[in-house]
Design a protein around this motif. Structure first.
Motif, PDB file in Angstrom:
ATOM      1  N   GLU A  50       0.839  -1.233  -0.081  1.00 50.77           N
ATOM      2  CA  GLU A  50      -0.119   0.160  -0.053  1.00 50.77           C
ATOM      3  C   GLU A  50       0.807   1.207   0.130  1.00 50.77           C
ATOM      4  OE1 GLU A  50      -2.634   2.661  -0.454  1.00 50.77           O
ATOM      5  OE2 GLU A  50      -3.354   0.876   0.025  1.00 50.77           O
ATOM      6  N   LYS A  51       0.925   2.190  -1.051  1.00 48.08           N
ATOM      7  CA  LYS A  51       1.563   3.223  -1.076  1.00 48.08           C
ATOM      8  C   LYS A  51       0.944   4.422  -0.313  1.00 48.08           C
ATOM      9  CE  LYS A  51       3.175   2.071  -5.805  1.00 48.08           C
ATOM     10  NZ  LYS A  51       3.806   0.899  -5.292  1.00 48.08           N
ATOM     11  N   ARG A  52      -0.269   4.486  -0.114  1.00 52.25           N
ATOM     12  CA  ARG A  52      -0.915   5.973   0.273  1.00 52.25           C
ATOM     13  C   ARG A  52      -1.415   5.799   1.934  1.00 52.25           C
ATOM     14  NH1 ARG A  52      -5.718   9.330  -2.124  1.00 52.25           N
ATOM     15  NH2 ARG A  52      -6.169  10.597  -0.252  1.00 52.25           N
ATOM     16  N   PHE A  53      -2.220   4.616   1.897  1.00 46.43           N
ATOM     17  CA  PHE A  53      -3.058   4.452   3.267  1.00 46.43           C
ATOM     18  C   PHE A  53      -2.609   3.802   4.145  1.00 46.43           C
ATOM     19  CE2 PHE A  53      -5.828   5.484  -0.309  1.00 46.43           C
ATOM     20  CZ  PHE A  53      -6.355   6.487  -0.009  1.00 46.43           C
ATOM     21  N   ALA A  54      -2.717   4.008   5.611  1.00 44.79           N
ATOM     22  CA  ALA A  54      -2.315   3.230   6.547  1.00 44.79           C
ATOM     23  C   ALA A  54      -2.918   1.840   6.621  1.00 44.79           C
ATOM     24  CB  ALA A  54      -2.630   4.013   7.988  1.00 44.79           C
ATOM     25  N   ARG A  55      -2.129   1.013   7.210  1.00 44.15           N
ATOM     26  CA  ARG A  55      -2.837  -0.262   7.426  1.00 44.15           C
ATOM     27  C   ARG A  55      -2.745  -0.895   8.930  1.00 44.15           C
ATOM     28  NH1 ARG A  55       0.357  -4.422   5.486  1.00 44.15           N
ATOM     29  NH2 ARG A  55       2.303  -3.120   6.020  1.00 44.15           N
ATOM     30  N   PHE A  56      -3.805  -1.604   9.450  1.00 42.25           N
ATOM     31  CA  PHE A  56      -3.931  -1.823  10.780  1.00 42.25           C
ATOM     32  C   PHE A  56      -3.848  -3.485  11.006  1.00 42.25           C
ATOM     33  CE2 PHE A  56      -5.499   2.144  10.407  1.00 42.25           C
ATOM     34  CZ  PHE A  56      -5.054   3.052  11.482  1.00 42.25           C
ATOM     35  N   ASP A  57      -3.820  -3.796  12.312  1.00 41.50           N
ATOM     36  CA  ASP A  57      -3.674  -5.218  12.477  1.00 41.50           C
ATOM     37  C   ASP A  57      -5.017  -5.840  12.811  1.00 41.50           C
ATOM     38  OD1 ASP A  57      -4.193  -3.984  14.797  1.00 41.50           O
ATOM     39  OD2 ASP A  57      -2.967  -4.913  15.990  1.00 41.50           O
ATOM     40  N   THR A  58      -6.046  -5.196  12.915  1.00 43.05           N
ATOM     41  CA  THR A  58      -7.515  -5.573  13.051  1.00 43.05           C
ATOM     42  C   THR A  58      -8.130  -4.423  12.676  1.00 43.05           C
ATOM     43  OG1 THR A  58      -7.705  -4.719  15.299  1.00 43.05           O
ATOM     44  CG2 THR A  58      -6.675  -6.783  15.223  1.00 43.05           C
ATOM     45  N   PRO A  59      -9.577  -4.677  12.282  1.00 38.54           N
ATOM     46  CA  PRO A  59     -10.698  -3.839  11.850  1.00 38.54           C
ATOM     47  C   PRO A  59     -10.871  -2.858  12.865  1.00 38.54           C
ATOM     48  CG  PRO A  59     -11.164  -6.001  11.382  1.00 38.54           C
ATOM     49  CD  PRO A  59     -10.066  -6.121  11.806  1.00 38.54           C
ATOM     50  N   GLU A  60     -10.866  -3.348  13.964  1.00 39.21           N
ATOM     51  CA  GLU A  60     -11.294  -2.678  15.302  1.00 39.21           C
ATOM     52  C   GLU A  60     -10.331  -1.607  15.601  1.00 39.21           C
ATOM     53  OE1 GLU A  60     -12.822  -6.839  16.009  1.00 39.21           O
ATOM     54  OE2 GLU A  60     -11.103  -6.009  15.245  1.00 39.21           O
ATOM     55  N   ASN A  61      -9.067  -1.843  15.344  1.00 36.07           N
ATOM     56  CA  ASN A  61      -7.956  -0.642  15.590  1.00 36.07           C
ATOM     57  C   ASN A  61      -8.127   0.427  14.278  1.00 36.07           C
ATOM     58  OD1 ASN A  61      -7.023  -1.296  18.180  1.00 36.07           O
ATOM     59  ND2 ASN A  61      -5.601  -2.616  17.294  1.00 36.07           N
ATOM     60  N   GLY A  62      -8.608  -0.307  13.235  1.00 34.29           N
ATOM     61  CA  GLY A  62      -8.956   0.695  12.013  1.00 34.29           C
ATOM     62  C   GLY A  62     -10.018   1.639  12.438  1.00 34.29           C
ATOM     63  N   ILE A  63     -11.110   1.131  12.956  1.00 35.31           N
ATOM     64  CA  ILE A  63     -12.225   1.823  13.367  1.00 35.31           C
ATOM     65  C   ILE A  63     -11.873   2.752  14.460  1.00 35.31           C
ATOM     66  CG2 ILE A  63     -14.501   1.530  14.291  1.00 35.31           C
ATOM     67  CD1 ILE A  63     -14.617  -1.146  12.667  1.00 35.31           C
ATOM     68  N   ARG A  64     -11.133   1.958  15.401  1.00 33.03           N
ATOM     69  CA  ARG A  64     -10.710   3.086  16.560  1.00 33.03           C
ATOM     70  C   ARG A  64      -9.751   4.509  15.907  1.00 33.03           C
ATOM     71  NH1 ARG A  64      -6.128   4.327  18.803  1.00 33.03           N
ATOM     72  NH2 ARG A  64      -6.146   5.089  21.001  1.00 33.03           N
ATOM     73  N   PRO A  79     -19.629  -6.610  11.117  1.00 34.37           N
ATOM     74  CA  PRO A  79     -20.505  -7.170  12.050  1.00 34.37           C
ATOM     75  C   PRO A  79     -20.748  -6.162  13.197  1.00 34.37           C
ATOM     76  CG  PRO A  79     -18.900  -9.087  11.266  1.00 34.37           C
ATOM     77  CD  PRO A  79     -18.448  -7.678  10.642  1.00 34.37           C
ATOM     78  N   ASP A  80     -22.009  -5.988  13.628  1.00 33.10           N
ATOM     79  CA  ASP A  80     -22.028  -5.013  14.670  1.00 33.10           C
ATOM     80  C   ASP A  80     -21.160  -5.105  15.895  1.00 33.10           C
ATOM     81  OD1 ASP A  80     -24.265  -3.986  13.365  1.00 33.10           O
ATOM     82  OD2 ASP A  80     -25.877  -5.187  14.638  1.00 33.10           O
ATOM     83  N   ALA A  81     -20.780  -6.467  16.315  1.00 33.67           N
ATOM     84  CA  ALA A  81     -19.845  -6.619  17.320  1.00 33.67           C
ATOM     85  C   ALA A  81     -18.203  -6.009  17.138  1.00 33.67           C
ATOM     86  CB  ALA A  81     -19.546  -8.105  17.753  1.00 33.67           C
ATOM     87  N   VAL A  82     -17.809  -6.016  15.941  1.00 31.93           N
ATOM     88  CA  VAL A  82     -16.531  -5.371  15.377  1.00 31.93           C
ATOM     89  C   VAL A  82     -16.892  -3.718  15.326  1.00 31.93           C
ATOM     90  CG1 VAL A  82     -15.165  -5.174  13.539  1.00 31.93           C
ATOM     91  CG2 VAL A  82     -15.981  -7.567  13.991  1.00 31.93           C
ATOM     92  N   LEU A  83     -17.934  -3.399  14.725  1.00 27.92           N
ATOM     93  CA  LEU A  83     -18.291  -1.895  14.689  1.00 27.92           C
ATOM     94  C   LEU A  83     -18.167  -1.318  16.425  1.00 27.92           C
ATOM     95  CD1 LEU A  83     -18.775   0.665  13.033  1.00 27.92           C
ATOM     96  CD2 LEU A  83     -21.266   0.063  13.272  1.00 27.92           C
ATOM     97  N   ALA A  84     -19.009  -1.992  17.077  1.00 31.85           N
ATOM     98  CA  ALA A  84     -19.142  -1.481  18.487  1.00 31.85           C
ATOM     99  C   ALA A  84     -17.851  -1.384  19.271  1.00 31.85           C
ATOM    100  CB  ALA A  84     -20.184  -2.414  19.195  1.00 31.85           C
ATOM    101  N   GLU A  85     -16.893  -2.439  19.164  1.00 31.66           N
ATOM    102  CA  GLU A  85     -15.702  -2.756  19.705  1.00 31.66           C
ATOM    103  C   GLU A  85     -14.679  -1.459  19.176  1.00 31.66           C
ATOM    104  OE1 GLU A  85     -12.424  -3.489  22.169  1.00 31.66           O
ATOM    105  OE2 GLU A  85     -14.590  -3.866  22.492  1.00 31.66           O
ATOM    106  N   GLY A  86     -14.751  -1.264  17.851  1.00 34.79           N
ATOM    107  CA  GLY A  86     -13.946  -0.280  17.365  1.00 34.79           C
ATOM    108  C   GLY A  86     -14.450   1.285  17.779  1.00 34.79           C
ATOM    109  N   VAL A  87     -15.644   1.382  18.172  1.00 33.92           N
ATOM    110  CA  VAL A  87     -16.146   2.740  18.653  1.00 33.92           C
ATOM    111  C   VAL A  87     -15.922   2.656  20.254  1.00 33.92           C
ATOM    112  CG1 VAL A  87     -18.284   3.974  19.083  1.00 33.92           C
ATOM    113  CG2 VAL A  87     -17.950   3.028  16.701  1.00 33.92           C
ATOM    114  N   ARG A  88     -16.033   1.652  20.879  1.00 35.89           N
ATOM    115  CA  ARG A  88     -15.505   1.458  22.210  1.00 35.89           C
ATOM    116  C   ARG A  88     -14.141   2.145  22.474  1.00 35.89           C
ATOM    117  NH1 ARG A  88     -13.074  -0.659  25.793  1.00 35.89           N
ATOM    118  NH2 ARG A  88     -11.935  -2.168  24.417  1.00 35.89           N
ATOM    119  N   ARG A  89     -13.409   1.391  21.511  1.00 29.49           N
ATOM    120  CA  ARG A  89     -11.879   1.666  21.606  1.00 29.49           C
ATOM    121  C   ARG A  89     -11.713   3.264  21.474  1.00 29.49           C
ATOM    122  NH1 ARG A  89      -8.868  -3.478  18.807  1.00 29.49           N
ATOM    123  NH2 ARG A  89      -9.996  -4.979  20.074  1.00 29.49           N
ATOM    124  N   ALA A  90     -12.447   3.828  20.302  1.00 29.00           N
ATOM    125  CA  ALA A  90     -12.256   5.286  19.982  1.00 29.00           C
ATOM    126  C   ALA A  90     -12.766   6.255  21.373  1.00 29.00           C
ATOM    127  CB  ALA A  90     -13.029   5.562  18.865  1.00 29.00           C
TER     128      ALA A  90
END
Length: 141
Positions: free
Chosen positions: A36-50, A128-139
């Motif tokens: 990837e040349k431009r965008f950040a990459r994350f280890d999990t979708p939850e951290n990307g959502i965070r 999935p709702d659980a992934v979204l909810a966890e990412g938002v919780r971390r944020a």
């Protein structure tokens, strides 16, 4: 025919946040221009959502952006996006009236905002709702 993941999903960066070495995001992977040349990459979708949520909070706290239109106009500049359509989609997802001031520290509002950005940036993709909810919780933590 196999379904191709969008770049944001593949990078676990569903907000398509540009890579910047100054940002020490939780779970951010080392840059690799071969992947990837431009965008950040994350280890999990939850951290990307965070990271997406934290950036939105910065827009409110540091830059004083209080409406969906103000935030999305910075997030997705008109030179790259149909910003008006993007704003309408986020307002619909959050149940926000056009021009209304919002508070992204409210979890349900943040969840709707992030969900709409992910949908818009990733061709209708939804975690999935659980992934979204966890990412938002971390944020918001």
């Amino acid at each position: 025919m196999p379904i191709t993941e969008t770049r944001g999903v593949r990078n676990r960066n569903p907000g398509n946040i540009d890579y910047n070495s100054a940002n020490q995001w939780q779970g951010q992977l080392k840059p690799d221009p071969a992947i990837e040349k431009r965008f950040a990459r994350f280890d999990t979708p939850e951290n990307g959502i965070r990271a997406l949520g934290k950036l939105l909070l910065t827009y409110q706290r540091k830059h004083g952006l209080k409406t969906v239109k103000a935030i999305i106009s910075r997030w997705a500049p008109a030179v790259e996006n149909d910003t008006a359509a993007y704003v309408r989609a986020v307002e619909a997802s959050t149940g926000t009236a056009p021009g209304a001031e919002i508070d992204l520290t409210q979890a349900p509002l943040m969840r709707g905002f992030v969900k709409a950005i992910i949908h818009h940036e990733n061709a209708g993709y939804a975690y999935p709702d659980a992934v979204l909810a966890e990412g938002v919780r971390r944020a918001l933590a």
